[in-house]
Design a protein around this motif. Structure first.
Motif, PDB file in Angstrom:
ATOM      1  N   THR A   1      12.986  -6.740  -5.291  1.00 57.51           N
ATOM      2  CA  THR A   1      14.238  -6.151  -4.812  1.00 57.51           C
ATOM      3  C   THR A   1      13.988  -5.259  -3.605  1.00 57.51           C
ATOM      4  OG1 THR A   1      15.189  -6.225  -7.027  1.00 57.51           O
ATOM      5  CG2 THR A   1      16.204  -4.693  -5.466  1.00 57.51           C
ATOM      6  N   GLY A   2      12.936  -4.460  -3.670  1.00 57.62           N
ATOM      7  CA  GLY A   2      12.600  -3.580  -2.548  1.00 57.62           C
ATOM      8  C   GLY A   2      12.287  -4.353  -1.282  1.00 57.62           C
ATOM      9  N   ILE A   3      11.558  -5.433  -1.412  1.00 63.82           N
ATOM     10  CA  ILE A   3      11.242  -6.260  -0.242  1.00 63.82           C
ATOM     11  C   ILE A   3      12.520  -6.899   0.307  1.00 63.82           C
ATOM     12  CG2 ILE A   3      10.051  -8.347   0.537  1.00 63.82           C
ATOM     13  CD1 ILE A   3       7.788  -7.596  -1.448  1.00 63.82           C
TER      14      ILE A   3
ATOM     15  N   GLY B   1      -0.065  -2.772 -13.520  1.00 63.26           N
ATOM     16  CA  GLY B   1       0.319  -1.892 -12.426  1.00 63.26           C
ATOM     17  C   GLY B   1      -0.229  -2.266 -11.065  1.00 63.26           C
ATOM     18  N   VAL B   2      -1.031  -3.311 -11.005  1.00 64.99           N
ATOM     19  CA  VAL B   2      -1.566  -3.783  -9.725  1.00 64.99           C
ATOM     20  C   VAL B   2      -0.681  -4.930  -9.251  1.00 64.99           C
ATOM     21  CG1 VAL B   2      -3.534  -4.823  -8.534  1.00 64.99           C
ATOM     22  CG2 VAL B   2      -3.926  -3.121 -10.328  1.00 64.99           C
ATOM     23  N   VAL B   3      -0.063  -4.734  -8.088  1.00 61.00           N
ATOM     24  CA  VAL B   3       0.862  -5.724  -7.530  1.00 61.00           C
ATOM     25  C   VAL B   3       0.112  -6.590  -6.530  1.00 61.00           C
ATOM     26  CG1 VAL B   3       2.933  -6.041  -6.130  1.00 61.00           C
ATOM     27  CG2 VAL B   3       2.866  -4.255  -7.865  1.00 61.00           C
ATOM     28  N   MET B   4       0.234  -7.909  -6.696  1.00 60.52           N
ATOM     29  CA  MET B   4      -0.395  -8.851  -5.783  1.00 60.52           C
ATOM     30  C   MET B   4       0.692  -9.569  -4.993  1.00 60.52           C
ATOM     31  SD  MET B   4      -3.052  -9.974  -8.707  1.00 60.52           S
ATOM     32  CE  MET B   4      -1.895  -9.328  -9.903  1.00 60.52           C
ATOM     33  N   LEU B   5       0.618  -9.467  -3.676  1.00 63.14           N
ATOM     34  CA  LEU B   5       1.564 -10.130  -2.787  1.00 63.14           C
ATOM     35  C   LEU B   5       0.877 -11.332  -2.153  1.00 63.14           C
ATOM     36  CD1 LEU B   5       2.964  -7.001  -0.892  1.00 63.14           C
ATOM     37  CD2 LEU B   5       3.917  -8.107  -2.928  1.00 63.14           C
ATOM     38  N   ALA B   6       1.545 -12.477  -2.163  1.00 66.57           N
ATOM     39  CA  ALA B   6       0.976 -13.674  -1.545  1.00 66.57           C
ATOM     40  C   ALA B   6       2.105 -14.468  -0.896  1.00 66.57           C
ATOM     41  CB  ALA B   6       0.265 -14.528  -2.589  1.00 66.57           C
ATOM     42  N   GLY B   7       1.755 -15.193   0.151  1.00 67.00           N
ATOM     43  CA  GLY B   7       2.731 -16.022   0.836  1.00 67.00           C
ATOM     44  C   GLY B   7       2.564 -15.936   2.334  1.00 67.00           C
ATOM     45  N   PHE B   8       3.536 -16.502   3.037  1.00 71.47           N
ATOM     46  CA  PHE B   8       3.481 -16.566   4.492  1.00 71.47           C
ATOM     47  C   PHE B   8       4.711 -15.894   5.084  1.00 71.47           C
ATOM     48  CE2 PHE B   8       0.854 -19.957   2.933  1.00 71.47           C
ATOM     49  CZ  PHE B   8      -0.276 -19.849   3.725  1.00 71.47           C
ATOM     50  N   VAL B   9       4.497 -15.096   6.125  1.00 72.02           N
ATOM     51  CA  VAL B   9       5.580 -14.398   6.821  1.00 72.02           C
ATOM     52  C   VAL B   9       5.429 -14.625   8.320  1.00 72.02           C
ATOM     53  CG1 VAL B   9       5.888 -12.636   5.029  1.00 72.02           C
ATOM     54  CG2 VAL B   9       4.250 -12.251   6.864  1.00 72.02           C
ATOM     55  N   ASP B  10       6.452 -14.189   9.063  1.00 68.42           N
ATOM     56  CA  ASP B  10       6.490 -14.446  10.500  1.00 68.42           C
ATOM     57  C   ASP B  10       5.738 -13.432  11.347  1.00 68.42           C
ATOM     58  OD1 ASP B  10       8.081 -16.768  10.267  1.00 68.42           O
ATOM     59  OD2 ASP B  10       9.885 -15.537  10.092  1.00 68.42           O
ATOM     60  N   SER B  11       5.568 -12.193  10.841  1.00 65.62           N
ATOM     61  CA  SER B  11       4.977 -11.164  11.704  1.00 65.62           C
ATOM     62  C   SER B  11       4.156 -10.159  10.909  1.00 65.62           C
ATOM     63  CB  SER B  11       6.093 -10.409  12.450  1.00 65.62           C
ATOM     64  OG  SER B  11       6.836  -9.624  11.532  1.00 65.62           O
ATOM     65  N   LYS B  12       3.305  -9.457  11.644  1.00 63.54           N
ATOM     66  CA  LYS B  12       2.509  -8.374  11.053  1.00 63.54           C
ATOM     67  C   LYS B  12       3.437  -7.282  10.530  1.00 63.54           C
ATOM     68  CE  LYS B  12      -1.281  -5.696  10.620  1.00 63.54           C
ATOM     69  NZ  LYS B  12      -1.058  -4.931   9.416  1.00 63.54           N
ATOM     70  N   GLN B  13       4.546  -7.058  11.224  1.00 56.94           N
ATOM     71  CA  GLN B  13       5.512  -6.052  10.790  1.00 56.94           C
ATOM     72  C   GLN B  13       6.070  -6.404   9.405  1.00 56.94           C
ATOM     73  OE1 GLN B  13       8.848  -5.457  13.397  1.00 56.94           O
ATOM     74  NE2 GLN B  13       9.771  -3.914  12.074  1.00 56.94           N
ATOM     75  N   GLN B  14       6.320  -7.678   9.136  1.00 54.72           N
ATOM     76  CA  GLN B  14       6.814  -8.077   7.822  1.00 54.72           C
ATOM     77  C   GLN B  14       5.761  -7.849   6.747  1.00 54.72           C
ATOM     78  OE1 GLN B  14       8.231 -12.089   8.568  1.00 54.72           O
ATOM     79  NE2 GLN B  14      10.343 -11.348   8.640  1.00 54.72           N
ATOM     80  N   ILE B  15       4.497  -8.064   7.075  1.00 54.73           N
ATOM     81  CA  ILE B  15       3.425  -7.765   6.116  1.00 54.73           C
ATOM     82  C   ILE B  15       3.438  -6.279   5.796  1.00 54.73           C
ATOM     83  CG2 ILE B  15       0.917  -7.632   5.797  1.00 54.73           C
ATOM     84  CD1 ILE B  15       0.709 -10.251   7.423  1.00 54.73           C
ATOM     85  N   ASP B  16       3.474  -5.449   6.850  1.00 55.19           N
ATOM     86  CA  ASP B  16       3.467  -3.997   6.642  1.00 55.19           C
ATOM     87  C   ASP B  16       4.681  -3.539   5.847  1.00 55.19           C
ATOM     88  OD1 ASP B  16       1.131  -3.949   8.138  1.00 55.19           O
ATOM     89  OD2 ASP B  16       2.124  -3.304   9.984  1.00 55.19           O
ATOM     90  N   THR B  17       5.840  -4.120   6.125  1.00 50.21           N
ATOM     91  CA  THR B  17       7.071  -3.770   5.430  1.00 50.21           C
ATOM     92  C   THR B  17       6.984  -4.140   3.947  1.00 50.21           C
ATOM     93  OG1 THR B  17       8.392  -4.047   7.430  1.00 50.21           O
ATOM     94  CG2 THR B  17       9.572  -4.171   5.339  1.00 50.21           C
ATOM     95  N   ALA B  18       6.468  -5.319   3.643  1.00 50.66           N
ATOM     96  CA  ALA B  18       6.341  -5.764   2.253  1.00 50.66           C
ATOM     97  C   ALA B  18       5.367  -4.882   1.487  1.00 50.66           C
ATOM     98  CB  ALA B  18       5.898  -7.224   2.206  1.00 50.66           C
ATOM     99  N   VAL B  19       4.242  -4.546   2.098  1.00 52.30           N
ATOM    100  CA  VAL B  19       3.252  -3.688   1.441  1.00 52.30           C
ATOM    101  C   VAL B  19       3.833  -2.299   1.202  1.00 52.30           C
ATOM    102  CG1 VAL B  19       1.008  -2.558   1.714  1.00 52.30           C
ATOM    103  CG2 VAL B  19       1.265  -4.990   2.273  1.00 52.30           C
ATOM    104  N   ALA B  20       4.546  -1.765   2.195  1.00 54.89           N
ATOM    105  CA  ALA B  20       5.161  -0.439   2.048  1.00 54.89           C
ATOM    106  C   ALA B  20       6.217  -0.448   0.954  1.00 54.89           C
ATOM    107  CB  ALA B  20       5.766   0.010   3.379  1.00 54.89           C
ATOM    108  N   ALA B  21       7.036  -1.501   0.906  1.00 52.51           N
ATOM    109  CA  ALA B  21       8.073  -1.599  -0.130  1.00 52.51           C
ATOM    110  C   ALA B  21       7.447  -1.671  -1.518  1.00 52.51           C
ATOM    111  CB  ALA B  21       8.957  -2.817   0.125  1.00 52.51           C
ATOM    112  N   ALA B  22       6.379  -2.434  -1.663  1.00 54.80           N
ATOM    113  CA  ALA B  22       5.698  -2.547  -2.956  1.00 54.80           C
ATOM    114  C   ALA B  22       5.057  -1.222  -3.348  1.00 54.80           C
ATOM    115  CB  ALA B  22       4.650  -3.651  -2.905  1.00 54.80           C
ATOM    116  N   SER B  23       4.437  -0.559  -2.401  1.00 52.22           N
ATOM    117  CA  SER B  23       3.759   0.712  -2.674  1.00 52.22           C
ATOM    118  C   SER B  23       4.734   1.803  -3.101  1.00 52.22           C
ATOM    119  CB  SER B  23       2.994   1.176  -1.438  1.00 52.22           C
ATOM    120  OG  SER B  23       1.994   0.247  -1.105  1.00 52.22           O
ATOM    121  N   ALA B  24       5.978   1.713  -2.662  1.00 49.91           N
ATOM    122  CA  ALA B  24       6.982   2.743  -2.952  1.00 49.91           C
ATOM    123  C   ALA B  24       7.579   2.626  -4.355  1.00 49.91           C
ATOM    124  CB  ALA B  24       8.097   2.674  -1.912  1.00 49.91           C
TER     125      ALA B  24
END
Length: 104
Positions: A43-45, A64-87
């Motif tokens: 939901t956060g992503i 409690g360990v979240v694993m993100l996998a898949g393909f995105v269009d930009s480095k910014q989307q990677i950073d955004t997904a990691v930040a959303a998960a971390s929050a």
């Protein structure tokens, strides 16, 4: 103790041990917590600004360990997904296996 009492105690011990965590497994409560964390991360992503690829990201949570996998269009989307998960409350660590899509 009668044989019936001993058998009842043995069955009860087996049932209770099946619900407890081991070093390789999760207790029922932890599995439910992990499922809730996964849902909150997805939901956060999805709600993150400028992020339209939420459906292509696989999110798994284990203890409690979240694993993100898949393909995105930009480095910014990677950073955004990691930040959303971390929050998300309850997330102890984020393992980032997101990759950039190859150019056509």
């Amino acid at each position: 103790m009668s044989k019936v009492s001993i058998a009842a105690v043995a069955i009860l011990a087996t049932v209770l041990s099946a619900c407890s965590a081991t070093s390789e497994s999760r207790a029922t409560g932890q599995a439910l917590d992990d499922t809730a964390i996964t849902a909150r991360v997805k939901t956060g992503i999805a709600k993150s600004q400028g992020f339209s690829e939420a459906a292509t990201i696989n999110v798994d949570t284990y203890r409690g360990v979240v694993m993100l996998a898949g393909f995105v269009d930009s480095k910014q989307q990677i950073d955004t997904a990691v930040a959303a998960a971390s929050a998300v409350p309850g997330v102890d660590k984020v393992v980032n296996n997101l990759r950039l899509k190859s150019a056509p």
